[in-house]
Design a protein around this motif. Structure first.
Motif, PDB file in Angstrom:
ATOM      1  N   LYS A  45      -3.508  -1.046  -7.771  1.00 24.27           N
ATOM      2  CA  LYS A  45      -2.845  -2.417  -7.740  1.00 24.27           C
ATOM      3  C   LYS A  45      -1.673  -2.598  -6.889  1.00 24.27           C
ATOM      4  O   LYS A  45      -1.348  -3.394  -6.076  1.00 24.27           O
ATOM      5  N   VAL A  46      -1.010  -1.294  -6.726  1.00 18.70           N
ATOM      6  CA  VAL A  46       0.274  -1.264  -5.888  1.00 18.70           C
ATOM      7  C   VAL A  46      -0.390  -0.859  -4.468  1.00 18.70           C
ATOM      8  O   VAL A  46       0.169  -1.238  -3.612  1.00 18.70           O
ATOM      9  N   ALA A  47      -1.273   0.022  -4.424  1.00 14.03           N
ATOM     10  CA  ALA A  47      -1.943   0.392  -3.104  1.00 14.03           C
ATOM     11  C   ALA A  47      -2.538  -0.651  -2.297  1.00 14.03           C
ATOM     12  O   ALA A  47      -2.469  -0.387  -0.995  1.00 14.03           O
ATOM     13  N   VAL A  48      -2.988  -1.604  -2.734  1.00 13.96           N
ATOM     14  CA  VAL A  48      -3.284  -2.811  -2.194  1.00 13.96           C
ATOM     15  C   VAL A  48      -2.520  -3.748  -1.513  1.00 13.96           C
ATOM     16  O   VAL A  48      -2.713  -4.541  -0.609  1.00 13.96           O
ATOM     17  N   GLN A  49      -1.275  -3.453  -1.848  1.00 15.28           N
ATOM     18  CA  GLN A  49      -0.237  -4.513  -1.543  1.00 15.28           C
ATOM     19  C   GLN A  49       0.119  -4.447  -0.047  1.00 15.28           C
ATOM     20  O   GLN A  49       0.018  -3.171   0.494  1.00 15.28           O
ATOM     21  N   LEU A  50       0.456  -5.333   0.656  1.00 11.62           N
ATOM     22  CA  LEU A  50       0.590  -5.690   2.037  1.00 11.62           C
ATOM     23  C   LEU A  50       2.052  -4.608   2.258  1.00 11.62           C
ATOM     24  O   LEU A  50       3.124  -5.015   1.587  1.00 11.62           O
ATOM     25  N   GLY A  53       6.637  -4.936   6.790  1.00 12.17           N
ATOM     26  CA  GLY A  53       6.676  -5.201   8.151  1.00 12.17           C
ATOM     27  C   GLY A  53       5.399  -5.132   8.726  1.00 12.17           C
ATOM     28  O   GLY A  53       5.294  -5.325   9.894  1.00 12.17           O
ATOM     29  N   GLU A  54       4.364  -5.221   8.001  1.00 19.20           N
ATOM     30  CA  GLU A  54       3.005  -5.112   8.559  1.00 19.20           C
ATOM     31  C   GLU A  54       2.369  -6.806   8.314  1.00 19.20           C
ATOM     32  O   GLU A  54       2.714  -7.216   7.536  1.00 19.20           O
ATOM     33  N   GLU A  55       1.261  -6.888   9.426  1.00 19.31           N
ATOM     34  CA  GLU A  55       0.591  -8.344   9.587  1.00 19.31           C
ATOM     35  C   GLU A  55      -0.254  -8.200   8.391  1.00 19.31           C
ATOM     36  O   GLU A  55      -1.052  -7.575   8.363  1.00 19.31           O
ATOM     37  N   GLN A  56      -0.345  -9.459   7.767  1.00 26.24           N
ATOM     38  CA  GLN A  56      -1.435  -9.450   6.721  1.00 26.24           C
ATOM     39  C   GLN A  56      -2.752  -9.417   7.209  1.00 26.24           C
ATOM     40  O   GLN A  56      -3.700  -8.628   6.725  1.00 26.24           O
ATOM     41  N   ASN A  57      -3.258 -10.015   8.225  1.00 22.88           N
ATOM     42  CA  ASN A  57      -4.453 -10.057   8.657  1.00 22.88           C
ATOM     43  C   ASN A  57      -4.875  -8.591   9.297  1.00 22.88           C
ATOM     44  O   ASN A  57      -6.123  -8.190   9.096  1.00 22.88           O
ATOM     45  N   ASP A  58      -4.090  -7.741   9.800  1.00 19.60           N
ATOM     46  CA  ASP A  58      -4.471  -6.455  10.082  1.00 19.60           C
ATOM     47  C   ASP A  58      -4.847  -5.612   8.950  1.00 19.60           C
ATOM     48  O   ASP A  58      -5.781  -4.747   8.908  1.00 19.60           O
ATOM     49  N   TRP A  59      -3.940  -5.792   7.802  1.00 25.13           N
ATOM     50  CA  TRP A  59      -4.267  -5.177   6.620  1.00 25.13           C
ATOM     51  C   TRP A  59      -5.383  -5.544   5.968  1.00 25.13           C
ATOM     52  O   TRP A  59      -6.212  -4.721   5.649  1.00 25.13           O
ATOM     53  N   VAL A  60      -5.841  -6.737   5.909  1.00 26.48           N
ATOM     54  CA  VAL A  60      -7.184  -7.121   5.622  1.00 26.48           C
ATOM     55  C   VAL A  60      -8.185  -6.713   6.434  1.00 26.48           C
ATOM     56  O   VAL A  60      -9.321  -6.222   6.057  1.00 26.48           O
ATOM     57  N   ALA A  61      -8.082  -6.872   7.891  1.00 26.83           N
ATOM     58  CA  ALA A  61      -9.220  -6.449   8.521  1.00 26.83           C
ATOM     59  C   ALA A  61      -9.528  -4.538   8.294  1.00 26.83           C
ATOM     60  O   ALA A  61     -10.747  -4.526   8.416  1.00 26.83           O
ATOM     61  N   VAL A  62      -8.354  -3.840   8.204  1.00 22.97           N
ATOM     62  CA  VAL A  62      -8.711  -2.360   8.088  1.00 22.97           C
ATOM     63  C   VAL A  62      -9.330  -2.312   6.606  1.00 22.97           C
ATOM     64  O   VAL A  62     -10.245  -1.583   6.610  1.00 22.97           O
ATOM     65  N   HIS A  63      -9.024  -3.281   5.499  1.00 27.97           N
ATOM     66  CA  HIS A  63      -9.747  -3.043   4.481  1.00 27.97           C
ATOM     67  C   HIS A  63     -11.286  -3.297   4.184  1.00 27.97           C
ATOM     68  O   HIS A  63     -12.040  -2.946   3.751  1.00 27.97           O
TER      69      HIS A  63
END
Length: 216
Positions: A45-50, A53-63
């Motif tokens: 639950k913690v590991a998925v959090q943004l 300082g990171e962009e949400q779309n980048d984080w989502v794209a990687v996942h």
């Protein structure tokens, strides 16, 4: 690594070649960050959090790319058992049937066998994540306005792979001793889509009971 997990990660069994991130890119660094938090045994639950300082779309794209690779592997392990004969309908039990629709051959929702559906699905996702206009890889190139709608469609369709595997092929996963790995992958996926509100609740319905037991 156990023999069962080796089977899960056997390159020959991968349903599609893995999509990789280019070293030195922002995505590669984010991918490493995401992997490090998983490897550190962080609560999913913690590991998925943004990360700060990171962009949400980048984080989502990687996942999205990572989940595509992982779910691809999971389906690859049972694909020999998911045949036109065993699974003539792409379903998740008697209540849920999934029909395929795309912009080319299947303009209307069409009933297909599970293996046909999976092939079309993986091909379609591959095209999306390799499309620079949707998943730009260059730093500074903005994400398109339709990025999140495309992501939601990809993830809701990937969820259907879990539904089919859990309901129709879980005995095979258990026989291979891969149950813990698949469950962890599912939990990671579930917490991620809930964290960023990426799948409608009604899409999650087929695995609702299992999810409430597994994902507290």
């Amino acid at each position: 690594m156990s023999h069962a997990l080796k089977q899960v990660f056997n390159k020959d069994k991968t349903f599609r070649p893995k999509r990789k991130f280019e070293p030195g890119t922002q995505r590669f660094e984010l991918h490493k960050k995401a992997q490090a938090s998983l490897n550190a045994g962080l609560d999913l639950k913690v590991a998925v959090q943004l990360p700060a300082g990171e962009e949400q779309n980048d984080w989502v794209a990687v996942h999205v790319v990572d989940f595509f690779n992982r779910i691809n592997l999971i389906y690859g392990t049972i694909s020999d058992y998911c045949t036109e004969q065993s699974c003539p309908v792409m379903s998740g039990g008697p209540k849920y049937e999934y029909r395929w629709q795309d912009e080319h051959k299947y303009r209307k929702p069409t009933a297909l066998s599970a293996p046909q559906y999976m092939n079309l699905l993986m091909d379609w996702i591959e095209v999306q994540i390799n499309n620079e206009d949707i998943f730009p890889t260059n730093v500074g190139t903005p994400f398109p306005k339709n990025f999140l709608p495309v992501v939601k469609k990809i993830l809701s369709r990937l969820f259907r792979v879990f539904v089919h595997v859990y309901i129709h092929h879980f005995d095979r996963i258990t026989q291979m001793g891969s149950e813990a790995h698949v469950n962890t992958c599912y939990k990671h996926f579930y917490y991620f889509v809930k964290e960023f509100n990426l799948i409608d609740t009604k899409e999650l319905e087929p695995l609702k009971e299992m999810t409430s037991r597994m994902c507290h």
